[in-house]
Design a protein around this motif. Structure first.
Motif, PDB file in Angstrom:
ATOM      1  N   ARG A 186       0.891  -1.100  -0.264  1.00  0.00           N
ATOM      2  CA  ARG A 186      -0.084   0.083   0.030  1.00  0.00           C
ATOM      3  C   ARG A 186       0.897   1.202  -0.004  1.00  0.00           C
ATOM      4  O   ARG A 186       0.302   2.607  -0.279  1.00  0.00           O
ATOM      5  CB  ARG A 186      -0.876  -0.070   1.124  1.00  0.00           C
TER       6      ARG A 186
ATOM      7  N   SER B 192      -6.575  -0.419  -0.872  1.00  0.00           N
ATOM      8  CA  SER B 192      -7.951  -0.531  -1.037  1.00  0.00           C
ATOM      9  C   SER B 192      -8.213  -0.824  -2.339  1.00  0.00           C
ATOM     10  O   SER B 192      -7.565  -0.108  -3.280  1.00  0.00           O
ATOM     11  CB  SER B 192      -8.571   0.649  -0.205  1.00  0.00           C
ATOM     12  N   SER B 193      -9.158  -1.572  -2.531  1.00  0.00           N
ATOM     13  CA  SER B 193      -9.440  -1.757  -4.226  1.00  0.00           C
ATOM     14  C   SER B 193     -10.063  -0.555  -4.752  1.00  0.00           C
ATOM     15  O   SER B 193     -10.237  -0.553  -6.141  1.00  0.00           O
ATOM     16  CB  SER B 193     -10.624  -2.851  -4.055  1.00  0.00           C
TER      17      SER B 193
END
Length: 243
Positions: A156, A215-216
């Motif tokens: 991330r 996060s998607s």
């Protein structure tokens, strides 16, 4: 369920509802316990059907399975055989090292002893270990200069510029090797290691840390998704292996 049948109750006092609810909960809990015991008995029956029950004679040499945390290449059984000297209980064997006197011995569970197939695997592992030691003594280790490759961790906190560089590289590369690692506690896939094999160096070693992806709904996740589309596109050659 014991309460699946439809019943009509008439309660004349507030405590009647509580008493009926208590009886119903007791029936449900007893039903759950009975089903759990039934399931355990069935599982035990199928497990015992395939469980080996070896028997050994006094002074017979046996190998003992090594339990606990081991790496992939560690032996599954003791490197030296043990001598079976006495049976202390229904599940305990008395054994001692084959090169010591019979006055000292250790105990281990009988179901930890190896079968003939396991002994063959052990002997094969010993031969491979001897062969590896021979190679280490007679050949220099193979090394690759660090200028020939770049290592990138993808998670991330990876920058967009780094992912864009990987996308440009993957777009023109058509051969890769892939390896995976699982979490040691959950056994779920946690790491994908991709090594690109381009026509011109340097190559990239990319470590996708699956438990730490963004996060998607982020741009970074979309870029990583594009990387995988280039990696698994039709026409690519992918090398992989298993234990």
């Amino acid at each position: 369920m014991p309460t699946d049948t439809t019943s009509n109750y008439v309660f004349y006092r507030p405590s009647d509802y509580y008493n009926q609810l208590k009886k119903s909960l007791q029936l449900i809990q007893q039903y759950a316990r009975d089903q759990s015991n039934y399931s355990h008995k069935n599982n035990k029956k199928y497990y015992d059907k395939n469980r080996s029950n070896p028997h050994y004679e006094i002074n017979e040499k046996i190998l003992i399975r090594i339990h606990g945390l081991r790496s992939k290449l560690d032996p599954q059984f003791t490197l030296t055989p043990k001598i079976f000297i006495q049976k202390t209980t229904s599940n305990i064997l008395g054994v001692m090292p084959s090169h010591t006197s019979s006055s000292s011995y250790t105990s281990t569970n009988s179901n930890r002893d190896s079968s003939s197939k396991s002994q063959n695997r052990h002997r094969r592992h010993v031969r491979l270990e001897e062969q590896n030691n021979h190679y280490r003594r007679n050949y220099r280790p193979f090394t690759i200069p660090s200028s020939f490759y770049n290592i990138v961790h993808v998670h991330r906190f990876t920058s967009i510029d780094t992912i864009s560089t990987l996308i440009n590289h993957f777009e023109s590369c058509y051969r890769y090797s892939i390896d995976t690692e699982s979490d040691r506690f959950t056994n779920e896939l946690s790491l994908i290691q991709v090594h690109s094999i381009p026509q011109h160096l340097p190559s990239f070693i990319v470590l996708f840390e699956l438990n730490h992806l963004p996060s998607s709904n982020t741009l970074l996740f979309e870029k990583i998704n594009l990387l995988f589309r280039f990696l698994f596109r039709l026409g690519n050659t992918i090398f992989s292996w298993d234990r």
